[in-house]
Design an enzyme around this catalytic site. Structure first.
Site, PDB file in Angstrom:
ATOM      1  N   GLU A 174      -3.489  -4.683   8.543  1.00 49.64           N
ATOM      2  CA  GLU A 174      -3.498  -4.375   7.092  1.00 49.64           C
ATOM      3  C   GLU A 174      -2.170  -4.685   6.417  1.00 49.64           C
ATOM      4  O   GLU A 174      -1.621  -3.858   5.680  1.00 49.64           O
ATOM      5  CB  GLU A 174      -3.915  -2.910   6.863  1.00 49.64           C
ATOM      6  CG  GLU A 174      -5.344  -2.647   7.279  1.00 49.64           C
ATOM      7  CD  GLU A 174      -5.878  -1.257   6.948  1.00 49.64           C
ATOM      8  OE1 GLU A 174      -5.126  -0.409   6.430  1.00 49.64           O
ATOM      9  OE2 GLU A 174      -7.075  -1.010   7.206  1.00 49.64           O
ATOM     10  N   GLU A 287     -12.123  -2.233  11.903  1.00 52.65           N
ATOM     11  CA  GLU A 287     -12.066  -0.823  11.452  1.00 52.65           C
ATOM     12  C   GLU A 287     -13.205  -0.605  10.477  1.00 52.65           C
ATOM     13  O   GLU A 287     -13.262  -1.279   9.432  1.00 52.65           O
ATOM     14  CB  GLU A 287     -10.732  -0.485  10.782  1.00 52.65           C
ATOM     15  CG  GLU A 287      -9.576  -0.318  11.750  1.00 52.65           C
ATOM     16  CD  GLU A 287      -8.320   0.222  11.089  1.00 52.65           C
ATOM     17  OE1 GLU A 287      -8.426   1.020  10.147  1.00 52.65           O
ATOM     18  OE2 GLU A 287      -7.224  -0.183  11.530  1.00 52.65           O
TER      19      GLU A 287
HETATM   20  O1  AHR Z   1      -7.970   4.283  11.125  1.00 47.03           O
HETATM   21  C1  AHR Z   1      -7.051   4.910  10.301  1.00 47.03           C
HETATM   22  C2  AHR Z   1      -6.171   3.947   9.518  1.00 47.03           C
HETATM   23  O2  AHR Z   1      -6.923   3.296   8.527  1.00 47.03           O
HETATM   24  C3  AHR Z   1      -5.572   2.827  10.300  1.00 47.03           C
HETATM   25  O3  AHR Z   1      -4.389   3.187  10.916  1.00 47.03           O
HETATM   26  C4  AHR Z   1      -5.307   1.779   9.267  1.00 47.03           C
HETATM   27  O4  AHR Z   1      -5.334   0.485   9.782  1.00 47.03           O
HETATM   28  C5  AHR Z   1      -6.353   2.043   8.215  1.00 47.03           C
HETATM   29  O5  AHR Z   1      -5.801   2.069   6.939  1.00 47.03           O
END
Ligand code: AHR
Ligand code: AHR
Length: 502
Positions: A174, A287
């Site tokens: 990210e 994610e």
């Molecule tokens: O999964 C929680 C967080 O969400 C992670 O660390 C990040 O990559 C995302 O913003």
């Protein structure tokens, strides 16, 4: 027109990649420490190495093929070398993602060993925040090299003679986000990641590299793919959906992910045209989940306590990945233990959240070949939801939010032909909070199914029902029914129907 389903075992979309049922463990909250790793547990729940055996068993039952590690946001200030070697020499460090301290008692070697016990492949995300290319190359050498060189020898000295063969490496996490240590714009990131990719491949040409995308529907994805397509194997995208107190928004959210995947597929094709590439680049959705960062803030460990509504949202998420089997080849639920997770631990045990059960049904049954499946529902009446699907906090971050109304029917489904070709399995979510539907299901012109159908159902009376240490209200029940062409689908329910072809 009431909803109905058509599914044809002869119309194959693509093989379902088992890697869409992958996991993610981050140094965050109680995911690693006192979650999967709990040395000194006083209730006999940890093995000699400190791994929680009940956690391992619950995750084994989810058939997890790959686990991403060590973050997430955590990785952007992580020094991997702090986490190897004698434990008493490992430094404690300030931790900048979640504003805690990192003891480094769990690191690369502990994670790899845990993956081996789980039967999953490790997937490492590289630190492109504070980390240098030199650190990244050293980590790759430590993990994968069989040469007589410094970091390979460091691994041997730490007791691991054989290289680990870590196949998956992500080029940062990210990097576009304002919360990221080392945030960059898309152009700067792409230039840097391109050089990293080249060097990493020189050291180990067998690795699979993953570019850091955004949601799939952001300009970041277009710009980064344009530069990075020639050097990566997967493009990663992330999205969390959230109820914002509204069940409809909660269960319809995954439509935004589906649209994001479609857009990413086109951006990949565009990048391939521009760079004259013929090989495949696919989506690694590394994610995804239901997460409300206001309800369960990251700095407080993000321990979401999921209800039935959330379980239905997770089932809809998984329907998306099966429907998009042609382009989504890896997906990692974020996360796997305690932090926005399907299991919650305490020193004396664990419970499985509502979301565990759809995940388990998908990972065990929705394998094989994804089938073209169509849900008929008219746009005119209340068969179709037309409200927002992108949570406000995501909408605030991007300039473009995809229209997704056509994907938001109350009945949401995906279908597979089982790996041995003898069964059609239909995963069906009724997202309506109060309306039951009689759903006719028609099979392809040549297909016939047996009279007995096995139904695995996740349902409870109240959408707010949840599980806890005191008991599990929302879980899978299985029964056989007589098939007469129409499925009586309860309000706010999820089920996998297993039809045997005759
Ligand atoms: O999964 C929680 C967080 O969400 C992670 O660390 C990040 O990559 C995302 O913003
Ligand atoms: O109960 C339905 C949904 O509404 C849930 O996701 C809950 O968190 C929200 O209040």
């Amino acid at each position: 027109m009431a909803p109905s389903i058509r599914v044809d075992p002869a119309r194959h979309v693509a093989p379902v990649d088992p890697r869409i049922y992958s996991g993610f463990t981050e140094h965050m909250g109680r995911c690693i420490y006192s979650g999967l790793y709990d040395p000194g547990n006083e209730h006999g729940l940890a093995d000699a190495n400190g791994y929680r055996t009940d956690v391992l068993q619950a995750l084994k039952d989810l058939n997890i093929p790959i686990v991403r590690y060590p973050g997430g946001n955590f990785v952007s200030s992580y020094r991997w070398q702090d986490g190897v070697g004698p434990k008493e020499l490992r430094p404690r460090r300030p931790e900048l993602a979640w504003l805690t301290e990192e003891s480094n008692q769990f690191g690369t070697d502990e994670f790899i060993q845990w993956c081996r016990l789980l039967g999953a492949e490790p997937y490492f995300c590289l630190n492109m925040g504070t980390g240098t290319l030199e650190d990244a190359l050293a980590w790759l050498e430590y993990c994968n090299s069989s040469s007589n060189t410094h970091f390979a020898n460091m691994r041997r000295k730490n007791g691991h003679a054989e290289p680990y063969g870590v196949k998956y490496w992500a080029l940062g996490n990210e990097i576009w986000g304002p919360w990221q240590v080392g945030q960059m714009n898309a152009e700067d990131y792409s230039k840097k990641a391109f050089q990293w990719a080249k060097a990493l491949r020189l050291l180990d040409p067998s690795i699979k590299l993953i570019s850091c995308g955004e949601t799939g529907f952001a300009d970041w994805d277009r710009v980064t793919l344009k530069t990075l397509a020639p050097v990566v194997d997967f493009h990663s995208i992330h999205l969390y959906t959230v109820s914002e107190g509204n069940h409809d928004v909660n269960v319809m959210g995954p439509a935004a992910a589906e649209k994001g995947i479609e857009i990413t597929k086109s951006l990949i094709e565009l990048a391939k045209i521009e760079s004259n590439l013929t090989r495949d680049i696919t989506v690694c959705f590394d994610e995804w989940n239901v997460w409300d960062p206001v309800r369960a803030p990251g700095e407080k460990g993000a321990e979401e306590h999921y209800d039935l509504s959330d379980a239905l949202a997770v089932a809809s998420w998984l329907n998306v990945f099966v429907r998009k089997a042609d382009v989504v080849k890896i997906a990692c639920i974020a996360q796997s233990v305690n932090v926005i997770s399907p299991i919650i631990t305490s020193p004396t045990g664990l419970f499985k959240q509502t979301t565990y059960y759809p995940l388990q049904l998908f990972a065990t049954l929705m394998q094989g070949t994804a089938l073209a499946l169509h849900v008929t529902a008219s746009d005119q009446d209340d068969d179709t939801y037309t409200g927002p699907t992108v949570p406000a906090f995501v909408a605030r971050l991007t300039t473009h939010t995809p229209p997704a109304a056509r994907l938001t029917k109350w009945i949401d489904a995906s279908g597979v032909l089982s790996p041995d070709g003898t069964q059609i399995r239909v995963a069906l979510v009724n997202r309506h909070h109060s309306k039951a539907f009689s759903v006719p299901i028609a099979f392809g012109p040549e297909a016939k199914v047996a009279e007995k159908v096995t139904v695995h159902e996740v349902w409870s009376e109240d959408l707010r029902d949840r599980n806890g240490f005191e008991g599990e209200k929302v879980k899978t029940t299985t029964q056989e029914i007589e098939w007469q062409g129409v499925y009586q689908c309860k309000e706010h329910s999820f089920q996998v129907l297993v039809f045997t072809l005759v």
